[in-house]
Scaffold this active site. Structure first.
Site, PDB file in Angstrom:
ATOM      1  N   TYR A   1      -2.384  -2.525 -12.131  1.00 37.82           N
ATOM      2  CA  TYR A   1      -1.784  -2.022 -10.902  1.00 37.82           C
ATOM      3  C   TYR A   1      -2.868  -1.316 -10.080  1.00 37.82           C
ATOM      4  CZ  TYR A   1       1.929  -0.881  -7.732  1.00 37.82           C
ATOM      5  OH  TYR A   1       2.704  -0.814  -6.611  1.00 37.82           O
TER       6      TYR A   1
ATOM      7  N   ARG B   1       3.408  -4.168   4.216  1.00 43.61           N
ATOM      8  CA  ARG B   1       2.654  -2.917   4.149  1.00 43.61           C
ATOM      9  C   ARG B   1       2.209  -2.682   2.713  1.00 43.61           C
ATOM     10  NH1 ARG B   1       4.170   2.815   2.920  1.00 43.61           N
ATOM     11  NH2 ARG B   1       3.664   1.676   1.036  1.00 43.61           N
TER      12      ARG B   1
ATOM     13  N   LYS C   1       4.197  -3.953 -10.715  1.00 40.39           N
ATOM     14  CA  LYS C   1       5.177  -2.880 -10.930  1.00 40.39           C
ATOM     15  C   LYS C   1       6.049  -3.170 -12.142  1.00 40.39           C
ATOM     16  CE  LYS C   1       4.969   0.451  -7.904  1.00 40.39           C
ATOM     17  NZ  LYS C   1       5.611   1.193  -6.835  1.00 40.39           N
TER      18      LYS C   1
ATOM     19  N   GLU D   1       9.905  -2.579  -2.157  1.00 40.98           N
ATOM     20  CA  GLU D   1       8.514  -2.194  -2.355  1.00 40.98           C
ATOM     21  C   GLU D   1       7.643  -2.659  -1.186  1.00 40.98           C
ATOM     22  OE1 GLU D   1       5.612  -0.206  -4.331  1.00 40.98           O
ATOM     23  OE2 GLU D   1       7.660  -0.421  -5.073  1.00 40.98           O
ATOM     24  N   ASP D   2       6.912  -1.720  -0.602  1.00 41.07           N
ATOM     25  CA  ASP D   2       5.884  -2.022   0.407  1.00 41.07           C
ATOM     26  C   ASP D   2       6.431  -2.761   1.629  1.00 41.07           C
ATOM     27  OD1 ASP D   2       4.125  -0.645  -1.090  1.00 41.07           O
ATOM     28  OD2 ASP D   2       2.921  -2.353  -1.744  1.00 41.07           O
TER      29      ASP D   2
ATOM     30  N   ASP E   1      10.885   2.607  -3.819  1.00 39.58           N
ATOM     31  CA  ASP E   1       9.908   3.406  -4.573  1.00 39.58           C
ATOM     32  C   ASP E   1       8.925   4.105  -3.652  1.00 39.58           C
ATOM     33  OD1 ASP E   1       8.731   4.258  -7.109  1.00 39.58           O
ATOM     34  OD2 ASP E   1       7.035   3.021  -6.505  1.00 39.58           O
ATOM     35  N   ASP E   2       8.546   3.477  -2.545  1.00 41.42           N
ATOM     36  CA  ASP E   2       7.602   4.104  -1.627  1.00 41.42           C
ATOM     37  C   ASP E   2       8.193   5.366  -1.008  1.00 41.42           C
ATOM     38  OD1 ASP E   2       5.635   1.925  -1.797  1.00 41.42           O
ATOM     39  OD2 ASP E   2       7.167   0.765  -0.773  1.00 41.42           O
TER      40      ASP E   2
ATOM     41  N   ASN F   1      -3.355   5.412  -1.404  1.00 47.36           N
ATOM     42  CA  ASN F   1      -4.099   4.546  -2.295  1.00 47.36           C
ATOM     43  C   ASN F   1      -4.182   3.156  -1.670  1.00 47.36           C
ATOM     44  OD1 ASN F   1      -1.698   3.070  -3.067  1.00 47.36           O
ATOM     45  ND2 ASN F   1      -1.202   4.699  -4.496  1.00 47.36           N
TER      46      ASN F   1
END
Length: 542
Positions: free
Chosen positions: A96, A149, A167, A238-239, A261-262, A401
């Protein structure tokens, strides 16, 4: 993938879930028609793990190690997880962040075996049919992205698939969620990355991103298909870009078992870090003030969870939100600004505009600064020194990150604050020595939250994921940080002990789920024992 008919011979060696490779015993080789298809001397799982360790040690480039592990996952799932769980602190950064960022950028050039589901918007109206091609009938977790993203790297289109794959690997390696119930998905709605559109090797749709009603209808069809095919499934978003992440979560969080999660996982790991930091700095959470660099969904997600946690300590929720200020490219978010999105307005301050972040620190005097800007080096020397002027122990959290996007390094934070910073980052940094004292930087990695949340949801078959579940998870993470760790500046549990830490968090969250009537299964006498019994273990079946 597993099938209803047991595989034998050559086909068995190509089934990653059943394959033992060289660990098939002589009797198993005779029984399954494997004689002659393998070297004659059987290996133990321990010897296989040691062999992979040796292979990895001979590689100098992390992306090469990522590819070796990806190939291993595609041919022998048990061995893959045995390797990851043998040394999680070493292997998590390889499967990851930060390595997965480069893997996503180069996805179309390093693509090997297909994994998960690729659902293009050109299949709109047929998503249930396409999802029905997945061979596992009981999917409990889907991690899904539209690739817009990815980390701090932007629009990577179909290449974002590396994130759901990575993930879900951590769901298993860090909290024992069985891999067979996990499904990575990318929703391909096009890309606005011209480099990808011009790349002859790009594997996704060669069109600009679909927006508006067509996009949201596609999302709605996807959610409905999940409910029809996998009624016990939890969807982790996610993202997604802010413009979609916030409304998607708002639309479905009270209707199905889902979370982002973000927004929520990042918020919980930040809250966990702050709970632990307060054991160093002193004081109650409700008395603190924080300033965020970045005003997107991650920033507002952290700010809202912090506000909710402050409210649980007795602070009025509106007052709590005023203690969590946001600063973006246009400066401090204040009520006079006309460019704020609806989800940002609760955190706007009724004060004069401020366009310099260092000045904002001097005026607002926050106890901590939290970076979620994805722009490197914005926590510069002036910022850190300003924080050290208004705090004896300033809390410095550059959470962006991968490492190339971090707002500052651990060494910068410690040196510019004369070793007084309480530090955690989104990406890993090595230990730092300042004035003869050694500091071990903590990584505020969502891995402390989402695998444990997944395990709790899996064990209880929860119907919803609520905001307070993330506060429970944050407290459970923070309470595992020992005084010896705090002395070194480490405010998260050691990643080498991530499985034990995650099972503890999962137990606390599961207890909350049972207490609040959100479980589909009866409460056991011993929730901790239930969690541990359900946890996947990377061992070959007899």
């Amino acid at each position: 993938m597993a099938s209803d008919t047991p595989r034998t011979g050559y086909a068995l060696l190509r089934d990653p879930r059943s394959n033992k490779g060289s660990a098939f015993t002589e009797e198993e080789r005779r029984r399954h028609g494997l004689e002659g298809l393998l070297p004659p001397t059987p290996s133990s799982l321990e010897h296989q793990v040691a062999r992979i360790h040796t292979e990895l040690a001979n590689l100098d480039v992390d992306l090469q190690k990522y590819l070796l592990l990806s190939d291993l996952q595609a041919r022998n799932e048990t061995l893959f997880y045995a390797v990851l769980m043998s040394d999680p602190a070493t292997f998590m950064p390889l499967v990851y962040t930060p390595t997965v960022g480069e893997a996503c950028q180069k996805f179309n050039h390093i693509f090997r075996a297909a994994r998960g589901l690729y659902l293009p918007i050109t299949a709109k109206g047929r998503l249930k049919e396409l999802m029905g091609h997945w061979p596992q009938p009981d999917v409990r977790f889907i991690v899904v992205t539209d690739g817009e993203r990815i980390l701090g790297l932007g629009d990577l289109g179909l290449g974002g698939m590396g994130i759901p794959i990575g993930k879900l690997s951590l769901y298993t390696a860090c909290a024992g969620v069985p891999p067979e119930v996990c499904l990575p998905i990318v929703l391909d709605v096009g890309t606005n990355n011209q480099d990808l559109l011009d790349d002859p090797l790009y594997l996704g749709l060669r069109e600009e991103r679909v927006r508006g009603d067509d996009y949201h209808a596609f999302i709605a069809e996807f959610v409905e298909a999940v409910q029809l095919l996998y009624p016990k499934c939890c969807i982790q978003w996610e993202d997604f870009a802010n413009v979609n992440a916030v409304p998607i979560l708002a639309a479905y969080r009270d209707k199905v078992c889902t979370y982002n999660d973000d927004i929520q996982g990042t918020a919980a790991v930040a809250l966990a870090g702050i709970y632990a930091s307060l054991r160093i700095t002193g004081g109650k959470l409700a008395d603190q003030r924080f300033l965020f660099l970045g005003g997107g969904s991650a920033a507002t997600g952290i700010a809202e969870l912090l506000s909710q946690a402050m409210a649980l300590e007795g602070l009025d929720i509106a007052e709590a939100r005023k203690r969590n200020a946001l600063f973006d490219i246009n400066g401090l978010m204040v009520t006079s600004r006309t460019d704020l999105a609806e989800f940002q307005r609760p955190f706007a301050l009724d004060c004069d505009p401020i366009h310099d972040f260092t000045e904002a620190v001097k005026v607002l005097k926050p106890n901590g600064i939290i970076g979620v800007s994805t722009v490197p080096k914005l926590f510069n020397q002036h910022v850190i020194e300003a924080m050290a002027e208004v705090n004896e122990r300033p809390i410095i959290f550059p959470y962006s990150n991968p490492t190339s996007r971090s707002e500052c390094t651990a060494e910068e934070a410690y040196r510019w604050s004369q070793g007084r910073a309480v530090f955690a980052s989104g990406s890993p940094f090595p230990p730092v020595e300042v004035d003869g004292k050694r500091f071990v930087p903590g990584q505020g990695n969502n891995v402390y939250i989402f695998p444990a949340m997944g395990m709790a949801v899996y064990a209880t078959e929860a119907t919803r994921v609520t905001e307070e579940m993330f506060i429970v998870a944050a407290r459970a993470v923070a309470e595992q940080v020992g005084e010896d760790s705090l002395e070194k500046g480490l405010i998260y549990p050691p990643q080498s002990q991530i499985l034990a830490a995650s099972l503890h968090v999962a137990t606390k969250v599961a207890e909350y789920i049972y207490d609040h009537g959100l479980a589909r299964v009866p409460r056991p006498d011993d929730v901790k024992a239930q969690i541990e019994a359900k946890a996947y273990k990377p061992v070959y079946p007899e």
